[in-house]
Structures are given as C-alpha cells and as structure tokens.
Design a protein around this motif. Structure first.
Motif, mmCIF file in Angstrom:
data_model
loop_
_atom_site.group_PDB
_atom_site.id
_atom_site.type_symbol
_atom_site.label_atom_id
_atom_site.label_comp_id
_atom_site.label_asym_id
_atom_site.label_seq_id
_atom_site.Cartn_x
_atom_site.Cartn_y
_atom_site.Cartn_z
ATOM 1 N N PHE A 51 0.863 -1.178 0.000
ATOM 2 C CA PHE A 51 0.000 0.000 0.000
ATOM 3 C C PHE A 51 0.901 1.229 0.000
ATOM 4 N N LEU A 52 0.721 2.106 -0.977
ATOM 5 C CA LEU A 52 1.516 3.327 -1.047
ATOM 6 C C LEU A 52 0.838 4.399 -0.204
ATOM 7 N N ILE B 40 -0.653 -4.078 -5.927
ATOM 8 C CA ILE B 40 -0.065 -2.764 -5.646
ATOM 9 C C ILE B 40 -1.218 -1.806 -5.417
ATOM 10 N N MET B 41 -1.363 -1.318 -4.197
ATOM 11 C CA MET B 41 -2.483 -0.458 -3.820
ATOM 12 C C MET B 41 -2.053 1.008 -3.833
ATOM 13 N N ILE B 42 -2.668 1.769 -4.715
ATOM 14 C CA ILE B 42 -2.311 3.179 -4.898
ATOM 15 C C ILE B 42 -3.428 4.045 -4.321
ATOM 16 N N PRO B 43 -3.111 5.002 -3.460
ATOM 17 C CA PRO B 43 -4.160 5.789 -2.818
ATOM 18 C C PRO B 43 -4.793 6.788 -3.780
ATOM 19 N N THR B 44 -6.064 7.010 -3.579
ATOM 20 C CA THR B 44 -6.758 8.058 -4.316
ATOM 21 C C THR B 44 -7.806 8.656 -3.405
ATOM 22 N N VAL C 186 -6.702 1.914 -4.757
ATOM 23 C CA VAL C 186 -6.991 1.291 -6.041
ATOM 24 C C VAL C 186 -6.021 0.125 -6.231
ATOM 25 N N ILE C 187 -6.551 -1.038 -6.600
ATOM 26 C CA ILE C 187 -5.723 -2.244 -6.722
ATOM 27 C C ILE C 187 -5.138 -2.340 -8.128
ATOM 28 N N HIS C 188 -3.813 -2.300 -8.209
ATOM 29 C CA HIS C 188 -3.112 -2.529 -9.474
ATOM 30 C C HIS C 188 -2.165 -3.716 -9.324
#
Length: 470
Positions: free
Chosen positions: A73-74, A124-128, A138-140
């Motif tokens: 998680f970023l 890879i979880m990118i915050p939004t 968001v799951i990438h």
C-alpha cells in the motif's frame, strides 16, 4: 513483459537516477528484499504500508515489494493522524516502512488478512482521494502498470522514456514516471515540486525529458519569461490531474511550450488519452486521442453508445484498468463507467466537459462548475477559483464561487458588478455565481484537484456569516 526483478537486474549497474545516489538505491532494494525473504521462507507474503518520505527509500521499498510479490500500500508520508489511521483501518498491514524504520503493525489481525485476501499476492495499492478527499486504495498489479507504460511508449513512439518528476511518488502521477523510465532504460530526475520554479537557472538540459504537471504548477511556472523559456525546452510537458482553463492553454502556446493535455486517473494507471504537442501548438485544446492500450466509449444514461460530438458518460476498457477498490474487485466483464462527461469528435479527439456528480441544477438549468471556473480564470483576476452548488429554496441550487484574487497578499474582494460585466461576455446569466467568497487558499491536493466537499463547508460558513452576492 519484463518482471520487476529482470528490470532491476538490467539497471543495477546503470547510473540512471539523476541527482540521487544510485548505489544507495540498489543497496536498499537488496536490503528490503532480504527482509521480505525471511517472511516468504516461512510461507507468508506480508502486506506492507510504504510511507517513506525519502525518494530513494520509497522507490527501493516499492521495488522490493514488487519483486517479492508482497501486497504493498503506497502512503502519503504527510497524512494527518486521522488519515493515517484511516489507511491502517483499510490496509491492515503486517509491516510499516516509514522514515527508514521497519515496524510491525500491532493492531493488525494477520489471520483475518490471510483468510480474506489470499489472492492479494502481487497487488499494488495506490491511494486516491478523488475530489472528495476520502482515502481509498486502487488495486493494481505489475501487469496493469506495465500496460500503461507500453501504451505511453507506443503513443509517443519513444523507446526510452526520460522523466523529470515533481509529482508525489506515492501517487499514480509520480509512480508512473518512475516506472516508465525504470522499465524502458530511461533516466529519471526526482525533484520537490517547489524546486520547479527555480530550476531554470541550472545546467540541467531538459530537451529529451518528459515533465508532468498539474494546471496550478503550470500557472506558477509561467509567471516569468525565464521559467516559461525553460519549460519550452522540454520534449513534452504532460498536463493532467485537473481541468485546465483556456487562458492557461493560450499562455502555454504563446511561449511555445510543447504541452500534452491528458485524460486519465488512478484507476487506469494514469493517462489513457493524450494530445500530441504538435496538435496542441496548432490550436487543439482537447485531451487528445486514446492510447493503444485503452478504449473509450461515450454512452447515454441507458448505456448505449453515442455518435460523434454527442455528450455522454465516459466508459473505459483498458489493459491498465485496476482490479478494484481494496478489498473489493471490479466485475471482470463490465466496462468501467466513470463520473466524467465528454464527447469524441469525428477525428476521435476526446473532450471532457465536466463531472456528472459536480453538475449544478439551478432554476432547472444544468451548469458544470468547470465551465464557470474557466470563465472566471479567463478574466485574469484570480490566482485560483473553485465553484460549487449550494441548496436554495427558490432556485434548487445556487452557484457559489470561491476564489483567491491575484496579488492576493491583501486579499480583497472584487465587486459583484465587475464580475457581472466580465462574465456576461462568456457565460449565460443563469451560469453566473450568486455568491462570491474570497479566501487565501483553496483546498487542493498535491495533484491539483479541488476538494469540493471542503469548498462546500467554506461556502456554508461564509454565506451564513458574511456573503458577497452577485
């Protein structure tokens, strides 16, 4: 598609990080990888919350997690305590990497994480926060992010992508700049956002580099001829994150800046439509054509495709599309419908007109805040502006403009009659704001997006206290 490990091995002896210690980066990737290997040998892939403020530590941690296929998680190292706790509650991490320290999250239920998210390997979880400011992830995967990289390279017909990054690495806008350069054999310079306005005096040559900006950064960078001249030297200046106004685009053309307005989002791993700089300099102000890895369809309320030049809801299919919002996955068959409204012309150039959820209905008329904001910006009287609709017994909603005047050291309100006169040239009367509120700063995030929920709070407080009516 090359794996993260193959890419890392190919770049180990290549000093490609400009202004950063490449050897320290390699050492930290190896160090973090060894820490994760100890867990993996025991049969567990720990979930990591990565919140390193140092760019080398962040990039090394991200890459080590990707190589080990550990869910990561970023995080924004500048989150408030409330935001940080929200992220913890969402992620339930096993490890937290922050300020060079590895800590185990004492509040985590590891059995819960293992039972529910056994398929999260490699996520890879990118915050939004979108425009609401509410954090979600968001799951990438490496595959979706690399699809975006490949689409970018094909669209610009470039083999190696050299990037000059002044956007946050924890956000998709900064992360993708790293990935484009890292995976393509390009070079990367990472600089703080504020340094952009002073960089024109350095010896760095930007002629082969891509620069990504949000409109407010571009606006600040055009305030002196020296800065504008320096921007004009870049191969391409990508512009996204928030709508740009016509006056800003006009100024960029006057300075011959090779601007490339884009359309994309965290869910699509950044841009899925981009205008080529030559088309921009020729007068095109759209978001460009769709990149090779994506498909955009404009649909009506019933989901039927619309013809060219008809405004409807933007619907997306893309190889770079996210898997879902953690921990919920999207349907694998359904196209991704977004809140944006726009149209494709006969040449397949995309234009976004606004967001459906932001639409203001006043006296039965539809008004998009983005159009009103652009008209106000075009007066050249404001540094920044945001428009929202507020409930009204008579009109249903009334339009409220919240703005920061130019030369706002002495923040003075502009007379309503001045606004009425200036806006009468570009906006129908029903689109004119009813209330005008002056502030010293608008609530924007690091990507330039206005937090409209906070704008409404400001509007509520000010209208009840001391509004200026137009």
């Amino acid at each position: 598609m090359a794996t993260p490990l193959i890419c890392f091995q190919a770049r180990q002896d290549d000093d490609w990080l400009i202004g950063l210690d490449h050897r320290r980066f390699v050492e930290q990737v190896e160090e973090r990888s060894q820490q994760l290997a100890a867990f993996i040998q025991q049969g567990s892939w720990p979930k990591i919350l990565l919140m390193e403020p140092d760019p080398i530590a962040f990039l090394a941690g991200f890459l080590a997690a990707a190589i080990a296929e550990c869910p990561v998680f970023l995080g924004n190292p500048n989150w408030t305590e409330t935001e940080y706790q929200t992220a913890l509650d969402l992620a339930h991490p096993d490890l937290i990497w922050r300020d060079g320290i590895v800590s185990k999250a004492s509040t985590v239920s590891n059995s819960r994480a293992t039972d529910l998210f056994s398929d999260a390997k490699g996520w890879i979880m990118i915050p939004t926060g979108g425009t609401s400011g509410r954090i979600r992830f968001v799951i990438h995967t490496w595959s979706t992010l690399m699809a975006s990289v490949q689409g970018f390279r094909q669209h610009f017909q470039v083999e190696r992508v050299h990037s000059y990054c002044v956007l946050p690495l924890y956000h998709v806008s900064g992360l993708m700049q790293f990935l484009r350069s890292f995976s393509s054999g390009g070079r990367l310079m990472v600089r703080p956002s504020k340094a952009l306005e002073q960089e024109c005096s350095t010896e760095f040559d930007p002629t082969e580099f891509f620069l990504s900006l949000v409109p407010t950064q571009l606006q600040r960078s055009l305030q002196t001829p020296q800065q504008a001249h320096w921007l004009a030297r870049f191969r391409t200046v990508l512009l996204g994150g928030a709508p740009a106004w016509d006056e800003l685009l006009k100024q960029a053309r006057q300075h011959q800046i090779r601007l490339a307005p884009t359309y994309g989002m965290t869910e699509t791993a950044s841009q899925i439509a981009t205008l080529h700089p030559d088309a921009f300099l020729s007068g095109n102000s759209s978001s460009g054509t769709v990149l090779p890895h994506a498909c955009i369809t404009i649909c009506d309320a019933a989901g039927q495709s619309l013809e060219s030049n008809q405004i409807g809801r933007v619907t997306i299919q893309a190889e770079s599309l996210a898997l879902g919002y953690y921990p919920v996955l999207f349907s694998s068959d359904a196209p991704f419908e977004v809140d944006d409204l726009g149209f494709l012309n006969r040449q397949d150039y995309l234009t976004i007109v606004g967001r459906r959820s932001h639409k203001i209905i006043t006296g039965g008329e539809n008004v998009f805040p983005e159009e009103v904001e652009a008209a106000i910006q075009a007066t050249n009287l404001v540094e920044d502006v945001g428009v929202v609709g507020m409930p009204d017994r008579y009109w249903g909603e009334v339009i409220v403009a919240i703005y920061r005047p130019k030369h706002g050291a002495e923040v003075k309100a502009i007379a309503p009659e001045t606004w009425r006169f200036l806006l009468s040239r570009t906006l129908a009367k029903f689109k004119h704001p009813k209330y005008w509120i002056v502030v010293e700063q608008l609530p924007r995030n690091a990507q330039g997006k206005i937090n409209r929920e906070q704008l409404k709070q400001i509007a509520t407080e000010q209208i009840n206290r001391d509004p200026i009516t137009g």
